[in-house]
Write an enzyme that holds these catalytic residues in place. Structure first.
Site, PDB file in Angstrom:
ATOM      1  N   GLY A  11       0.781  -1.237   0.000  1.00 29.66           N
ATOM      2  CA  GLY A  11       0.000   0.000   0.000  1.00 29.66           C
ATOM      3  C   GLY A  11       0.812   1.285   0.000  1.00 29.66           C
ATOM      4  N   ASN A  13       1.712   2.949  -2.542  1.00 31.12           N
ATOM      5  CA  ASN A  13       1.086   3.871  -3.500  1.00 31.12           C
ATOM      6  C   ASN A  13      -0.237   4.423  -2.972  1.00 31.12           C
ATOM      7  OD1 ASN A  13       2.756   4.138  -6.049  1.00 31.12           O
ATOM      8  ND2 ASN A  13       2.816   1.935  -5.680  1.00 31.12           N
ATOM      9  N   LEU A  84      -3.025  -7.157  -7.854  1.00 34.68           N
ATOM     10  CA  LEU A  84      -2.421  -8.281  -8.567  1.00 34.68           C
ATOM     11  C   LEU A  84      -3.405  -9.179  -9.313  1.00 34.68           C
ATOM     12  CD1 LEU A  84       0.455  -9.254  -6.109  1.00 34.68           C
ATOM     13  CD2 LEU A  84       0.535  -7.798  -8.144  1.00 34.68           C
ATOM     14  N   ASN A 101      -3.276   2.010 -14.106  1.00 27.98           N
ATOM     15  CA  ASN A 101      -2.451   1.057 -13.354  1.00 27.98           C
ATOM     16  C   ASN A 101      -1.046   1.630 -13.217  1.00 27.98           C
ATOM     17  OD1 ASN A 101      -1.606  -1.530 -12.250  1.00 27.98           O
ATOM     18  ND2 ASN A 101      -0.616  -1.924 -14.217  1.00 27.98           N
ATOM     19  N   HIS A 103       2.875   0.476 -12.930  1.00 32.66           N
ATOM     20  CA  HIS A 103       3.707  -0.708 -13.205  1.00 32.66           C
ATOM     21  C   HIS A 103       5.175  -0.356 -12.943  1.00 32.66           C
ATOM     22  CE1 HIS A 103       4.595  -4.576 -15.018  1.00 32.66           C
ATOM     23  NE2 HIS A 103       5.643  -3.991 -15.570  1.00 32.66           N
ATOM     24  N   ASP A 144      -1.130  -4.802 -19.201  1.00 33.62           N
ATOM     25  CA  ASP A 144      -0.051  -3.795 -19.308  1.00 33.62           C
ATOM     26  C   ASP A 144       0.102  -3.211 -20.707  1.00 33.62           C
ATOM     27  OD1 ASP A 144       0.563  -4.128 -16.591  1.00 33.62           O
ATOM     28  OD2 ASP A 144       2.035  -5.692 -16.998  1.00 33.62           O
ATOM     29  N   GLU A 173       7.605   6.192  -8.449  1.00 37.52           N
ATOM     30  CA  GLU A 173       6.154   5.961  -8.430  1.00 37.52           C
ATOM     31  C   GLU A 173       5.433   7.043  -7.631  1.00 37.52           C
ATOM     32  OE1 GLU A 173       5.686   1.196  -9.172  1.00 37.52           O
ATOM     33  OE2 GLU A 173       5.580   1.866  -7.100  1.00 37.52           O
TER      34      GLU A 173
END
Ligand code: GAR
Length: 193
Positions: A11, A13, A84, A101, A103, A144, A173
């Site tokens: 978590g 992000n 996931l 998303n 990545h 992706d 990120e």
């Protein structure tokens, strides 16, 4: 703009989004739901902040259950933040342009089914890349493969380990996820006023 954050792991992000809302760096976003597909530390972070949490079971009904929460909570944007499970093609098509998303690599390289977390960094090291980074992209039924919104890069140095890359990715990120949500939410507020 009401957002749902989907999580499966630590978590970090999710925490970055929470912090950016608190600091005013993310102005137009509100987290209306945190959806987890397993018990994970991200849930603790959501609990700390008193957010609405939905812990779902993985399996064939997952996407349908997520859809129900999204409409109940009037969601405008779905953020996959270390989520996931693979969502159904129907959900991805229905939410086209409203699902993103993050990545941990520079897509289109090192993406696709099975490429997540440490596996991505291992592949980057094995390929002898001199640069890596992270990508925020729109989600489509192809894993992706959706349009890239923002990327951030860092150099891969000699002797770097998977855990070094993990730490460098987290820094990148932190910035690009907030930039991407800000971009989408300011477009959204232009439309809705
Ligand atoms: C992040 O590095 C994210 O890019 C990655 O999982 C980590 C989640 O960390 N996502 C993927 O690998 C998806 N293919 P977090 O739970 O601490 O935010």
């Amino acid at each position: 703009m009401n957002i749902a954050v989907l999580v499966s792991g630590g978590g970090t992000n999710l925490q970055n989004i929470i912090n950016a809302i608190d600091s005013g760096e993310l102005k137009y976003a509100k987290i209306q739901a945190v959806i987890a597909d397993r018990d994970c530390f991200a849930i603790e972070r959501a609990l700390d902040k008193d957010l609405d949490i939905f812990l779902l079971e993985r399996g064939k009904n997952l996407s349908k259950e997520i859809q129900e929460i999204l409409s109940e909570k009037n969601i405008d944007l779905i953020v996959l933040a270390g989520f996931l499970s693979i969502l159904s093609g129907d959900l991805c098509v229905q939410w086209k342009g409203k699902i993103i998303n993050i990545h941990p690599a520079l897509l289109p390289k090192f993406g696709g089914k099975g490429m997540y977390g440490a596996r991505v960094h291992q592949a980057v090291l094995e390929a002898g890349e001199t640069e890596s980074g992270a990508t925020v992209h729109f989600v489509t039924p192809g894993v992706d493969e959706g349009e890239i919104i923002v990327q951030g890069t860092f150099p891969v140095e000699e002797g770097d380990t998977v855990s070094d890359l993990q730490q460098k990715v987290m820094k990148v990120e932190q910035k690009i996820l907030i930039d991407a949500i800000n971009k989408i939410s300011s477009d959204h507020s232009d439309i809705t006023g």
